[in-house]
Design an enzyme around this catalytic site. Structure first.
Site, PDB file in Angstrom:
ATOM      1  N   ALA A   1      57.738 -45.200-109.349  1.00  0.00           N
ATOM      2  CA  ALA A   1      57.458 -46.574-109.522  1.00  0.00           C
ATOM      3  C   ALA A   1      55.895 -46.577-110.067  1.00  0.00           C
ATOM      4  O   ALA A   1      55.563 -47.499-110.677  1.00  0.00           O
ATOM      5  CB  ALA A   1      57.602 -47.468-108.227  1.00  0.00           C
ATOM      6  N   ASP A   2      55.028 -45.915-109.233  1.00  0.00           N
ATOM      7  CA  ASP A   2      53.717 -45.710-109.611  1.00  0.00           C
ATOM      8  C   ASP A   2      53.258 -45.197-111.016  1.00  0.00           C
ATOM      9  O   ASP A   2      52.709 -45.856-111.870  1.00  0.00           O
ATOM     10  CB  ASP A   2      52.939 -45.068-108.634  1.00  0.00           C
ATOM     11  N   SER A   3      54.165 -44.413-111.533  1.00  0.00           N
ATOM     12  CA  SER A   3      53.981 -43.498-112.525  1.00  0.00           C
ATOM     13  C   SER A   3      54.133 -44.510-113.892  1.00  0.00           C
ATOM     14  O   SER A   3      53.526 -44.425-114.750  1.00  0.00           O
ATOM     15  CB  SER A   3      54.363 -42.212-112.709  1.00  0.00           C
TER      16      SER A   3
END
Length: 403
Positions: free
Chosen positions: A173-175
């Site tokens: 999700a972050d990347s």
């Protein structure tokens, strides 16, 4: 005072203020910095961004931060204080983009909301990254990537059918938010230069990942089908899986077209599969994937991995080894493409990390420096550029120790 290395690249005329923490939002400014943007990272005094305490360290220095904060200049500011707020106001005067990831309303509480900052710089774009976005019933909930990987549906469809839902082994999700945020931020900056008017870009951590998850929404809408876990298979193409070779190693293999399936069968001496009506078309193969995978696994396990890969590549079939990071760093193709780079770091000496993705012919991406130490560029920026008082900064703990 020592100056940072000169910037180059496509975005050499773009200035970014990274007032964010952790992983997703700082990844946005990492991508922009790789493309040449001038990125000023604003960190809390003393400890800096909490990402510095994530993952492994060497000699007390966090390694992940060396990657995510590369190409950035670090200054310290406590945004809860009048001095910290003044630092942000001065930084945004000539900035194109500010990235923040506090809960909705926090920047406004500090006098640093969009309307307050656009009064200083009408062209400013504010990229706001939160778990659930700026609006909606969940907007005030805290949200790290792990929670959002479940919320968006990624965990539900990941893993084996008889096992619990599985989270990815990296910050998906972050990347993904980092990549999408860089795209949206650049688009908004481009428009602001044309119109003279900035805007808010609202990015929730689940947004990009949810949009990437394939046809599961339209399939449910039109067919009422809920996508379930299927291991390494895909519900719309077969064969596609990981397979074990005779020497107990692994390969990834897919045959998405009829012709690629024929080449695979020829290479594995499984020509009878081409005549089997169960496998005549891709939809047939998906419907009979259990039988198909068992037959392909039986063919693959007759060969050691190196022999298998050579055999399949000679037949123009699509195959690749399942590599560990140690395998990757020994791979001649990785070396030839420059996917791993070596950079010098004043704290750790020479180190290696992933290179920016993709190659640009005239304006290549570049890692000019690994992530800096906390507040490393305080004197250069806070005193040299913003004209703030050194004594006041030192009393507030916003400059690194002279030693």
């Amino acid at each position: 005072m020592k100056q940072s290395q000169p910037r180059q690249g496509c975005l050499a005329d773009v200035k970014v203020i990274d007032a964010s923490n952790f992983l997703a939002a700082p990844s946005i400014s990492m991508h922009l910095g790789d493309l040449g943007a001038d990125v000023i990272k604003v960190e809390r005094p003393g400890t800096g961004d909490e990402l510095r305490a994530w993952g492994s360290a060497r000699n007390g220095v966090g390694l992940y931060a060396k990657v995510i904060n590369r190409n950035k200049r670090s200054v310290c500011a406590d945004l809860r204080t009048p001095l910290g707020q003044e630092i942000i106001r001065r930084l945004v005067k000539d900035a194109d983009l500010i990235v923040e990831n506090y809960r909705p309303g926090t920047m406004e509480k500090w006098g640093l909301g969009f309307e307050q900052l656009r009064a200083i710089n009408p062209r400013l774009v504010m990229l706001r990254v939160t778990g659930y976005g700026q609006q909606g019933p969940h907007s005030q909930k805290p949200g790290f990537g792990t929670a959002l990987e479940g919320f968006a549906g990624a965990a539900y469809i990941s893993g084996d059918p008889d096992r619990p839902p599985m989270l990815p082994a990296f910050g998906l999700a972050d990347s993904s938010s980092g990549v999408m945020g860089a795209l949206l931020g650049l688009a908004a900056v481009h428009e602001a230069r044309r119109s003279g008017c900035g805007q808010i870009v609202d990015l929730a951590l689940y947004d990009t990942m949810f949009a990437m998850l394939g046809p599961f929404v339209i399939d449910y809408d039109q067919n009422g089908r809920v996508q379930e876990r299927s291991g390494s298979r895909l519900p719309w193409v077969a064969p596609r899986n990981v397979y074990r070779t005779r020497d107990q190693r692994w390969v990834t293999l897919s045959a998405s077209s009829d012709r690629s399936f024929e080449r695979l069968c020829e290479a594995l001496d499984l020509g009878a599969l081409r005549e089997d009506p169960r496998f005549a078309t891709n939809r047939d193969r998906v419907a009979n994937v259990e039988a198909l995978d068992a037959l392909i696994q039986g063919g693959i396990e007759q060969f050691d991995r190196a022999v298998l890969i050579e055999k399949l590549e000679n037949a123009d079939a699509v195959v690749a080894p399942v590599n560990s990071v140690a395998d990757i760093l020994d791979d001649p193709h990785i070396a030839a493409r420059g996917n791993v780079i070596r950079v010098d770091d004043p704290e750790l000496g020479p180190l290696r990390m992933q290179a920016p993705a993709g190659h640009m012919q005239r304006t290549p991406q570049e890692v000019r420096q690994p992530g800096p130490s906390v507040g490393q560029h305080g004197a250069e920026i806070l005193i040299g550029k913003l004209g703030l008082d050194e004594k006041e900064l030192r009393e507030a703990g916003l400059l690194p120790d002279r030693s």
